[in-house]
Design an enzyme around this catalytic site. Structure first.
Site, PDB file in Angstrom:
ATOM      1  N   LYS A 174       8.227  -4.100   0.910  1.00  0.00           N
ATOM      2  CA  LYS A 174       8.921  -3.272   2.005  1.00  0.00           C
ATOM      3  C   LYS A 174       8.224  -2.417   2.944  1.00  0.00           C
ATOM      4  O   LYS A 174       7.640  -1.704   2.798  1.00  0.00           O
ATOM      5  CB  LYS A 174       9.640  -2.203   1.156  1.00  0.00           C
ATOM      6  N   CYS A 283      -4.550   7.137  10.093  1.00  0.00           N
ATOM      7  CA  CYS A 283      -4.711   8.158   8.988  1.00  0.00           C
ATOM      8  C   CYS A 283      -6.144   8.701   8.985  1.00  0.00           C
ATOM      9  O   CYS A 283      -6.489   9.808   8.309  1.00  0.00           O
ATOM     10  CB  CYS A 283      -4.479   7.365   7.815  1.00  0.00           C
TER      11      CYS A 283
HETATM   12  P1  NAP Z   1       6.211   7.401   5.418  1.00  0.00           P
HETATM   13  O1  NAP Z   1       7.336   8.021   6.219  1.00  0.00           O
HETATM   14  O2  NAP Z   1       5.701   8.160   4.034  1.00  0.00           O
HETATM   15  O3  NAP Z   1       6.576   5.830   5.233  1.00  0.00           O
HETATM   16  C1  NAP Z   1       5.908   4.862   4.903  1.00  0.00           C
HETATM   17  C2  NAP Z   1       6.607   3.855   4.110  1.00  0.00           C
HETATM   18  O4  NAP Z   1       7.338   4.370   2.774  1.00  0.00           O
HETATM   19  C3  NAP Z   1       7.550   3.270   4.940  1.00  0.00           C
HETATM   20  O5  NAP Z   1       7.788   1.850   4.733  1.00  0.00           O
HETATM   21  C4  NAP Z   1       8.955   4.013   4.541  1.00  0.00           C
HETATM   22  O6  NAP Z   1      10.127   3.326   4.950  1.00  0.00           O
HETATM   23  C5  NAP Z   1       8.907   4.288   3.089  1.00  0.00           C
HETATM   24  N1  NAP Z   1       9.587   5.560   2.544  1.00  0.00           N
HETATM   25  C6  NAP Z   1       9.720   6.601   2.917  1.00  0.00           C
HETATM   26  N2  NAP Z   1      10.407   7.246   2.289  1.00  0.00           N
HETATM   27  C7  NAP Z   1      10.571   6.622   1.076  1.00  0.00           C
HETATM   28  C8  NAP Z   1      10.814   7.224  -0.215  1.00  0.00           C
HETATM   29  N3  NAP Z   1      11.670   7.896  -0.527  1.00  0.00           N
HETATM   30  N4  NAP Z   1      10.525   6.019  -1.319  1.00  0.00           N
HETATM   31  C9  NAP Z   1       9.826   4.940  -0.932  1.00  0.00           C
HETATM   32  N5  NAP Z   1       9.398   4.505   0.383  1.00  0.00           N
HETATM   33  C10 NAP Z   1       9.667   5.334   1.028  1.00  0.00           C
HETATM   34  O7  NAP Z   1       4.856   7.339   6.472  1.00  0.00           O
HETATM   35  P2  NAP Z   1       4.908   6.697   7.860  1.00  0.00           P
HETATM   36  O8  NAP Z   1       5.202   7.989   8.751  1.00  0.00           O
HETATM   37  O9  NAP Z   1       5.300   5.409   7.905  1.00  0.00           O
HETATM   38  O10 NAP Z   1       3.153   6.637   8.045  1.00  0.00           O
HETATM   39  C11 NAP Z   1       2.462   7.756   8.613  1.00  0.00           C
HETATM   40  C12 NAP Z   1       1.523   8.344   7.285  1.00  0.00           C
HETATM   41  O11 NAP Z   1       0.824   7.366   6.820  1.00  0.00           O
HETATM   42  C13 NAP Z   1       0.668   9.133   7.977  1.00  0.00           C
HETATM   43  O12 NAP Z   1       0.624  10.325   7.070  1.00  0.00           O
HETATM   44  C14 NAP Z   1      -0.665   8.555   7.651  1.00  0.00           C
HETATM   45  O13 NAP Z   1      -1.776   9.282   7.769  1.00  0.00           O
HETATM   46  C15 NAP Z   1      -0.463   7.653   6.491  1.00  0.00           C
HETATM   47  N6  NAP Z   1      -1.280   6.562   6.425  1.00  0.00           N
HETATM   48  C16 NAP Z   1      -2.434   6.504   5.643  1.00  0.00           C
HETATM   49  C17 NAP Z   1      -3.252   5.398   5.527  1.00  0.00           C
HETATM   50  C18 NAP Z   1      -4.479   5.498   4.305  1.00  0.00           C
HETATM   51  O14 NAP Z   1      -4.859   4.441   3.913  1.00  0.00           O
HETATM   52  N7  NAP Z   1      -4.732   6.695   3.816  1.00  0.00           N
HETATM   53  C19 NAP Z   1      -3.104   4.476   6.310  1.00  0.00           C
HETATM   54  C20 NAP Z   1      -1.930   4.473   7.467  1.00  0.00           C
HETATM   55  C21 NAP Z   1      -1.374   5.585   7.239  1.00  0.00           C
HETATM   56  P3  NAP Z   1      10.866   3.539   6.166  1.00  0.00           P
HETATM   57  O15 NAP Z   1      10.069   3.101   7.144  1.00  0.00           O
HETATM   58  O16 NAP Z   1      12.205   2.711   6.082  1.00  0.00           O
HETATM   59  O17 NAP Z   1      11.157   5.118   6.305  1.00  0.00           O
END
Ligand code: NAP
Length: 495
Positions: A174, A283
Site C-alpha cells: 500500500k 527523513c
Molecule cells: P504518513 O502520513 O505516516 O504516511 C505513510 C504511509 O502510511 C502512507 O502510505 C499513508 O497512507 C499510510 N498511513 C497513514 N495513516 C495510516 C494508518 N492509520 N494506518 C496505516 N497506514 C497509514 O507519513 P508521510 O507523510 O507519508 O511521510 C513522511 C514521514 O515519513 C516523515 O515523518 C518522514 O521522516 C518519514 N520517513 C521516514 C523514513 C525512514 O526511513 N526513517 C524515510 C522516508 C520518510 P496515505 O498516504 O494514504 O495517508
C-alpha cells in the site's frame, strides 16, 4: 490523465467500489497526474488472499530464480529511468536530478537483492556430538504488508519489495496516496519482468482505512512501514496487540555539528544540501545546524548568503534548486511551525513565507527558511517540520554540541564537520543516531549498509543491505540439527 488501478492476483483492477481519488502535481495544483482506484476492505481481502495463495509456490522457487526476476526488473527500471525520474518530479515535486537519483537507488537495490538470491547464506557450525551436523537457514516469514511514504516514491518501495521477494515472501503493498502513479510504475516493472501472479499485490487507498486494515489483516504475517512517528507508533500498537512482527522507519530531527576547526565552506554546502535538498522532505534532512560559538556568526553569514540564492520552482525546469512541498496540508503545517518558531523567540533571517513569485502561486512553494538564535527547548528544534526550514543553534564546545544533538526524541542521522580526528571519533561514539556522517551532510545513505534510526526514528530491524539490514528484516532463522549416529545422543549430557 491516467487511470491507475490496483494489481491483485496478476490483474489490473478497479477498486470494488469503483471509487477513485486524484494525484496532483504539487508544483502545479491544477495538473492531475493520475486518477486512482480508491480501495476499501474488500480490495485488501482479495489482495491478502492472492498473496496467501501464491506463497507456497514462491517460497519453493529457488532463490537464484527469484533473483533473475528481480534482475530483469532492475533492468526495466534502468531502461525507463528518464521517464520515471520526470514522473517523480511531476507527482512528488523533487527536482529532476533528485528524481533520477531516487530511481537509480531502486535500480541499485534491485541488482543488489537479485545477487542476494545466490547468497542468502546461513551458518554451519560444528556440533558438540559425533555424527551430528547443524546449520541455520534463512526462511521467509509469509505475507508481508508493506506501507510506504511519498518522499522517495520509488526508492522506498524498492527497499521493501525487493528484499521481501528475494527472501521468498509474498506481498501486499500500500503506497502513499500522494504518489500512487510512481508506485504503480514500479510494480509494472516487476510484472513485466515475469513475477508470477499473486506474489506482489498493489492496493491504493487512504492510509487510515486501507493501511490500517492491511496491518491488522489476519492474512498478513508481518508488516514493514515507513512514514511518520504518529502513524508508525499506532501500527506498532496494533501489531503488538496481535503478536505480529512489525518494522517501522519513521521521522528524524537530524543535526549537523560545525566545529570551530571545520572547513566552513564545505560545512555550508553540506547544511544547504542537507537542509533544503528535496525541499527538506527527507527523513534524514538536516533541520538543525549546531555551530561552535567561535564560528557561529561567520557560518550564519555564509549560510544565509548561499541559501538566499537557491532557486525555487518547478523541478522540471533547468536551474531549479528547490521544488514545492508535497501537498496543502504539509504546506499549511510548515507555515504554522514557522509562526510558532517566531513566537518562541527564534530570529527569522531568511524566508518564512509562501512563495508567490512567477509560477510559484500555482503550487505549494515555501521559501527556504532559516532561523537563528534557536535553543534546543524550542519546538522548531524538537519536532520534525519536514519542509525547507533550518534552525541554527549555538554550542560552547564539542560536548555541548553532542548534548544538543541528542536532546530530541528522534535518532536517525547526524553529522559533524571537523578537521580534528579526535573530535570526529568522540562524535562517532556519542551521537545517538542510527547513522553518523563525518565531514558530509546527514543525507546520502548507500544501500550496501543497513539503514535506520533509533528512539522515535525506528523500531525493529533495519532496511537496505549489509549485515543486519534488509535480509534480517524479511527473513527469519530456522535452525536444523541432524543426527546421523543411529543412536540416542543427548547434547549437554553425552559429552
Ligand atoms: P504518513 O502520513 O505516516 O504516511 C505513510 C504511509 O502510511 C502512507 O502510505 C499513508 O497512507 C499510510 N498511513 C497513514 N495513516 C495510516 C494508518 N492509520 N494506518 C496505516 N497506514 C497509514 O507519513 P508521510 O507523510 O507519508 O511521510 C513522511 C514521514 O515519513 C516523515 O515523518 C518522514 O521522516 C518519514 N520517513 C521516514 C523514513 C525512514 O526511513 N526513517 C524515510 C522516508 C520518510 P496515505 O498516504 O494514504 O495517508
Amino acid at each position: 490523465m491516467e487511470r491507475i488501478k490496483n494489481y491483485i492476483d496478476g490483474k489490473w483492477v478497479d477498486s470494488k467500489s469503483g471509487e477513485t481519488f486524484r494525484s496532483n502535481n504539487p508544483a502545479n495544483k491544477g495538473e492531475v497526474v493520475g486518477v486512482v482506484a480508491r480501495s476499501g476492505r474488500e480490495d485488501v481481502d482479495q489482495a491478502a488472499k492472492a498473496a496467501q495463495g501464491a506463497y507456497d509456490a514462491w517460497r519453493l522457487t529457488p532463490a537464484p530464480r527469484r533473483g533473475e526476476i528481480l534482475f530483469r526488473a532492475a533492468g526495466i527500471l534502468l531502461r525507463n529511468k528518464e521517464s520515471l525520474g520526470r514522473l517523480e518530479t511531476r507527482e512528488m515535486g523533487k527536482i529532476l536530478s533528485e528524481g533520477l537519483g531516487d530511481v537509480q537507488e531502486a535500480i541499485d537495490m534491485g541488482y543488489y537483492m537479485a545477487g542476494e538470491g545466490r547468497r542468502l547464506s546461513g551458518e554451519t557450525v560444528p556440533s558438540e556430538l559425533p555424527d551430528k551436523d547443524m546449520k541455520s537457514v534463512r526462511v521467509p516469514i509469509g505475507v508481508f504488508g508493506l506501507i510506504t511514504p511519498w518522499n522517495f516514491p520509488i526508492a522506498i518501495p524498492s527497499w521493501k519489495v525487493f528484499p521481501a521477494l528475494i527472501c521468498g515472501n509474498t506481498v501486499v503493498f500500500k503506497p502513499s496516496s500522494d504518489t500512487p502513479v510512481c508506485a504503480t510504475r514500479f510494480v509494472e516493472a516487476l510484472v513485466e519482468a515475469g513475477l508470477p501472479k499473486g506474489v506482489l499485490n498493489l492496493v491504493h487507498g487512504p492510509g487510515g482505512e486501507v493501511g490500517e486494515y492491511l496491518a491488522s489483516h489476519p492474512g498478513v504475517d508481518a508488516v514493514s512501514f515507513t512514514g511518520s512517528f504518529d502513524t508508525g507508533k499506532r501500527l506498532e500498537g496494533i501489531c503488538g496487540a496481535i503478536h505480529r512482527m512489525i518494522v517501522t522507519e519513521m521521522g528524524g530531527k537530524n543535526a549537523i555539528i560545525v566545529m570551530d576547526d571545520a572547513n566552513l565552506d564545505l560545512a555550508v554546502e553540506g547544511a544547504l544540501w542537507g537542509g533544503f535538498g528535496t525541499t527538506g522532505q527527507r527523513c534524514t534532512a538536516a533541520s538543525r545546524i549546531v555551530v561552535h560559538r567561535k564560528v557561529y556568526r561567520k557560518f550564519i553569514e555564509k549560510f544565509k548568503r548561499r541559501a538566499s540564492r537557491l532557486k525555487l520552482g518547478d523541478g522540471l525546469q533547468k536551474g531549479t534548486d528547490v521544488g514545492p512541498v508535497i501537498n496543502e496540508s504539509q504546506f499549511n503545517k510548515i507555515l504554522r511551525e514557522v509562526e510558532i518558531g517566531k513566537k518562541e523567540g527564534a530570529k527569522l533571517i531568511l524566508g518564512g513565507k509562501a512563495c508567490q513569485k512567477g509560477n510559484c502561486s500555482e503550487g505549494y512553494f515555501i521559501e527556504p527558511t532559516v532561523f537563528v538564535n534557536v535553543t534546543s527547548e524550542m519546538r522548531i528544534a524538537r519536532e520534525e517540520i519536514f519542509g525547507p526550514v533550518v534552525s541554527v543553534i549555538e554550542a560552547d564546545n564539542l560536548e555541548d554540541a553532542i548534548r544538543i544533538v541528542n536532546r530530541t526524541a528522534y535518532g536517525l542521522s547526524s553529522a559533524i564537520y571537523t578537521q580534528d580526528i579526535n573530535s570526529s571519533a568522540v562524535a562517532e561514539r556519542d551521537l545517538e543516531t542510527g547513522i553518523v556522517y563525518i565531514n558530509a551532510s546527514t543525507i546520502g545513505a548507500e544501500i550496501q549498509l543497513p539503514f535506520g534510526g533509533i528512539k522515535h526514528s525506528g523500531y525493529g530491524r533495519k532496511e537496505a543491505g549489509g549485515r543486519g539490514g534488509a535480509l534480517d528484516t524479511y527473513s527469519r532463522w530456522k535452525v536444523i540439527y541432524r543426527d546421523f549416529s543411529g543412536r540416542l545422543q543427548k547434547a549437554q549430557i553425552d559429552k
